[in-house]
Design an enzyme around this catalytic site. Structure first.
Site, PDB file in Angstrom:
ATOM      1  N   ARG A  70     -13.471  -9.090   1.138  1.00 44.50           N
ATOM      2  CA  ARG A  70     -11.914  -8.801   0.995  1.00 44.50           C
ATOM      3  C   ARG A  70     -11.248  -9.907   0.979  1.00 44.50           C
ATOM      4  NH1 ARG A  70     -10.117  -3.616   1.226  1.00 44.50           N
ATOM      5  NH2 ARG A  70      -8.531  -4.191   0.571  1.00 44.50           N
ATOM      6  N   ASP A 117     -17.215   6.711  -0.910  1.00 43.79           N
ATOM      7  CA  ASP A 117     -16.224   6.594  -0.267  1.00 43.79           C
ATOM      8  C   ASP A 117     -15.772   7.995   0.422  1.00 43.79           C
ATOM      9  OD1 ASP A 117     -13.526   6.016   0.475  1.00 43.79           O
ATOM     10  OD2 ASP A 117     -12.262   6.164  -1.565  1.00 43.79           O
ATOM     11  N   CYS A 144     -16.663   1.545   0.581  1.00 42.83           N
ATOM     12  CA  CYS A 144     -15.426   0.699   0.928  1.00 42.83           C
ATOM     13  C   CYS A 144     -14.903   0.436   2.269  1.00 42.83           C
ATOM     14  CB  CYS A 144     -14.326   1.065  -0.192  1.00 42.83           C
ATOM     15  SG  CYS A 144     -13.841   2.890  -0.126  1.00 42.83           S
ATOM     16  N   GLN A 158     -10.289  -3.814  -3.467  1.00 48.29           N
ATOM     17  CA  GLN A 158     -11.352  -3.126  -3.114  1.00 48.29           C
ATOM     18  C   GLN A 158     -12.336  -3.708  -4.111  1.00 48.29           C
ATOM     19  OE1 GLN A 158     -12.075  -1.708  -0.121  1.00 48.29           O
ATOM     20  NE2 GLN A 158     -14.085  -2.448  -0.825  1.00 48.29           N
ATOM     21  N   ARG A 204       0.737  -1.100  -0.101  1.00 40.61           N
ATOM     22  CA  ARG A 204       0.128  -0.015   0.182  1.00 40.61           C
ATOM     23  C   ARG A 204       0.990   1.239  -0.195  1.00 40.61           C
ATOM     24  NH1 ARG A 204      -5.221   1.261   3.650  1.00 40.61           N
ATOM     25  NH2 ARG A 204      -6.111  -0.056   1.954  1.00 40.61           N
ATOM     26  N   HIS A 229      -7.312   1.356  -6.359  1.00 38.88           N
ATOM     27  CA  HIS A 229      -7.671   0.308  -5.386  1.00 38.88           C
ATOM     28  C   HIS A 229      -8.333  -0.945  -6.001  1.00 38.88           C
ATOM     29  CE1 HIS A 229      -7.846  -1.217  -1.490  1.00 38.88           C
ATOM     30  NE2 HIS A 229      -8.638  -0.387  -1.053  1.00 38.88           N
TER      31      HIS A 229
HETATM   32  N1   CP Z   1     -11.085  -0.418   2.423  1.00 41.56           N
HETATM   33  C1   CP Z   1      -9.970  -0.467   2.579  1.00 41.56           C
HETATM   34  O1   CP Z   1      -9.289  -0.768   2.047  1.00 41.56           O
HETATM   35  O2   CP Z   1      -9.799  -0.333   4.201  1.00 41.56           O
HETATM   36  P1   CP Z   1      -8.418  -0.144   4.996  1.00 41.56           P
HETATM   37  O3   CP Z   1      -7.916   1.129   4.375  1.00 41.56           O
HETATM   38  O4   CP Z   1      -8.803  -0.180   6.475  1.00 41.56           O
HETATM   39  O5   CP Z   1      -7.647  -1.343   4.512  1.00 41.56           O
HETATM   40  N1  NVA Z   2     -10.033   6.446  -1.022  1.00 44.37           N
HETATM   41  C1  NVA Z   2      -9.767   6.238   0.317  1.00 44.37           C
HETATM   42  C2  NVA Z   2      -9.866   4.743   0.255  1.00 44.37           C
HETATM   43  C3  NVA Z   2      -9.640   3.920   1.756  1.00 44.37           C
HETATM   44  C4  NVA Z   2      -9.920   2.707   1.449  1.00 44.37           C
HETATM   45  C5  NVA Z   2      -8.313   6.391   0.505  1.00 44.37           C
HETATM   46  O1  NVA Z   2      -7.447   6.285  -0.262  1.00 44.37           O
HETATM   47  O2  NVA Z   2      -7.999   7.054   1.855  1.00 44.37           O
END
Ligand code: CP
Ligand code: NVA
Length: 621
Positions: free
Chosen positions: A581, A513, A553, A424, A394, A421
């Site tokens: 997930r 989101d 999400c 997701q 990430r 992402h």
């Molecule tokens: N939806 C999602 O990716 O959650 P986290 O940021 O908690 O991993």
């Molecule tokens: N758009 C959000 C998604 C979190 C899962 C972020 O990047 O923070």
């Protein structure tokens, strides 16, 4: 230093077993010396009463061989056996019923009840408990010898729920009302299998299974088969062991062959760490062979390698993995997880998923490794490839992922970047599939920021036909090159609207989101102002299709992009998305390793879509 075992030690050693077996079912085949010696009878009755009192369901199936033979002798009947089965003509059958059902069964009931238990004696004929048919041994007709066709488990469960210990004489009834004498070992195994019993005990007159004079405490069914083939297990033990395999195959967890000539052998076998007899257990499935990597290393940074057919293969694999929790296709594999940003779902679902598949997850937060700061993505990729079988990351800057992927010799998975992402969206689409809602041409409306999650939805619209609408204020559009590519794929309609109410009309999915993604915290107040009116609420749901589902999400900011009611309302599938997930990422990892091939999955033909996508709605122009 010498240690002595105190009474407290013994009780404490039993505690985990008592906890483990509460509410479980044990079937005990009672026979041999344990049935004839007075001290052993008392010991047996005390053992089963104690087991019942601590919440274990006990069912006793008894033999009675010696009493039958004695009575037959007195009646001048000849006693003949074929491989443990008594030749049973009609006179012998009468003597079986008189002794087994009439005397022996009642003696056992009295014995247990005298010791504080609540035994109920019955034969396999009562309540159609054991439905039997004629049994031929290697084509030899043995008279009224039967085998179990079915077990009336409801009747047994009724007795158990009433706190009783059913004591069963193995005489069954045929469809024609005919009585059949059934070998007690086989009857006990059939009852244990039908009840999916935790344990089946065979009380014998030997210690257990002895190999070269040594007691074998645990034997897998494969090993036992080898011993039988080599003649190491022989004689009367062979049918007992073979019956054990059968019971294990049909759902009994363990079969214990124990010494009925020793006092309290059942308790000692269950409640001590070493036990006293032989337990037969299922052989472990061999670990699935996994090619190290596919011919070409496969990464999962985006949807560029995913086809619609591959998508359904992933769904199918996820379905399989969530049902068959014993599969370990990642046994021996280790995977590093790099997190430059916080995470709940992604981290836990990957970590748990890898462990469930038999792999080892190693979580590295950014302070530990300083990806791109302490060390370049190039070097991190090279080093981790020498330890690990995959890298999951990430990151803020998507180019870090592409750097990792181009320098690693193992698959790299995008666990979120500022751009995309994809994990997701895989989980989201799997959620729609699971709820039987995934339809080509469906209208997905994303109310909110054109961020990483929105970008991945748009990219996905390049492989799955849909009407995708993003409702966002000016200045918050998705990535233009991702838009262009998805439009060029020519299978979906993709729109950007400024008005959330207009966008939500007839939506099949209302998705949102956060307005402020990780890394954008400084823009928070500016964003809250810009997104005013872009909240998914019950009001907006009124405009959507009546079957519309609400998706997010997570993490959510209640009262900003979505109301509390919309998150918890009946149309929300938000927590299903979170759970999925786990399932879909497990499938993804197996597929990247080529482990799905080892799992013998159905391969989908290129035109597999019709099988799953029965209803096609018209895709708007
Ligand atoms: N939806 C999602 O990716 O959650 P986290 O940021 O908690 O991993
Ligand atoms: N758009 C959000 C998604 C979190 C899962 C972020 O990047 O923070």
């Amino acid at each position: 230093m010498m240690t002595t075992t105190t009474k407290e030690d013994i009780l404490i050693e039993a505690l985990p077993y008592i906890q483990r077996y509460e509410g479980k079912t044990f079937v005990i085949k009672y026979g041999g010396a344990a049935m004839t010696d007075l001290d052993l009878q008392e010991s047996f009755a005390k053992d089963v009463t104690l087991l019942k009192k601590i919440g274990i369901n006990i069912i006793i199936v008894h033999g009675g061989g010696k009493a039958i033979t004695d009575l037959s002798g007195k009646l001048g009947l000849e006693t003949r056996f074929h491989n443990g089965h008594r030749y049973t003509d009609s006179e012998t059958l009468s003597s079986v019923v008189m002794t087994l059902v009439g005397t022996t069964n009642k003696d056992i009931v009295r014995l247990i009840n005298r010791n504080g238990g609540s035994a109920v004696g019955l034969s396999g004929m009562d309540g159609g408990l054991l439905r039997a048919r004629k049994f031929l041994f290697n084509g030899i007709d043995l008279g009224f010898v039967g085998e179990v066709e079915s077990v009336n488990t409801k009747f047994i469960e009724l007795l158990l729920s009433n706190g009783s210990i059913p004591v069963i004489a193995p005489v069954g009834v045929g469809a024609d009302g005919e009585m059949y004498n059934i070998n007690a070992d086989l009857a006990a195994a059939s009852i244990a299998s039908a009840l999916n019993a935790e344990k089946l005990f065979y009380m014998t007159d030997t210690e257990g299974i002895l190999i070269d004079g040594e007691l074998i405490p645990t034997l897998t069914s494969d090993k036992a088969k080898q011993y039988i083939a080599a003649g190491t297990i022989a004689g009367g033990m062979v049918p007992k062991v073979q019956t054990s395999f059968d019971a294990i195959e049909k759902g009994v967890k363990k079969v214990h062959i124990i010494n009925g000539t020793a006092l309290h052998s059942i308790l000692l076998e269950i409640f001590t760490n070493v036990g006293v007899g032989t337990q037969i257990i299922k052989s472990e499935k061999p670990a699935q062979p996994i090619p190290r990597v596919r011919e070409k290393k496969e990464d999962f940074l985006d949807f560029s390698e995913l086809t619609r057919q591959g998508l359904y293969e992933l769904f199918h694999l996820a379905d399989k993995l969530r049902k068959e929790l014993e599969l370990r296709p990642l046994a021996g594999k280790s995977i590093s997880l790099i997190f430059q940003k916080p995470s709940l779902r992604t981290r836990i679902s990957f970590e748990v998923g890898i462990a469930q598949l038999g792999g080892i997850p190693i979580v590295l937060n950014n302070e530990t490794i300083g990806l791109g700061v302490r060390e370049s993505a190039h070097d991190v990729a090279k080093v981790l490839s020498r330890y690990n079988d995959a890298i999951i990351a990430r990151v803020f800057d998507h180019s870090l992922l592409t750097d990792l992927a181009s320098n690693a010799s193992v698959p790299v998975v995008n666990a979120l970047s500022d751009l995309l992402h994809p994990c997701q969206i895989l989980a989201d689409v799997y959620t729609l599939y699971e709820q039987n809602l995934l339809r080509p041409g469906m209208k997905i409306v994303f109310i909110g920021d054109g961020n990483n999650v929105a970008n991945s939805w748009i990219e996905f619209a390049g492989i799955f036909p849909m009407h995708f609408v993003l409702a966002a204020p000016e200045g918050f559009e998705p990535d233009p090159s991702i838009m262009q590519k998805a439009i060029a794929a020519g299978i979906s309609t993709i729109e950007i609207l400024r008005n959330p109410v207009e966008a939500a009309r007839n939506a099949d999915v209302l998705y949102t989101d956060v307005w402020t993604s990780m890394g954008q915290e400084e823009e928070k107040s500016k964003r809250i102002a810009a997104f005013e009116g872009f909240t998914i609420s019950e009001d907006l749901l009124q405009i959507a299709s009546p079957e519309c589902v609400v998706m997010h999400c997570l993490p959510a900011h209640r009262g900003e992009e979505i109301t509390d009611e919309a998150i918890t309302g009946v149309q929300s599938v938000i927590f299903e998305q979170a759970e999925n997930r786990l399932h879909i990422q497990k499938a993804l990892l197996c597929s990247l390793f080529g482990a799905d091939e080892g799992l013998q999955l159905r391969r989908f033909p290129a035109d597999a879509t019709t099988e799953y996508e029965k209803t096609t709605t018209t895709i708007p122009a």
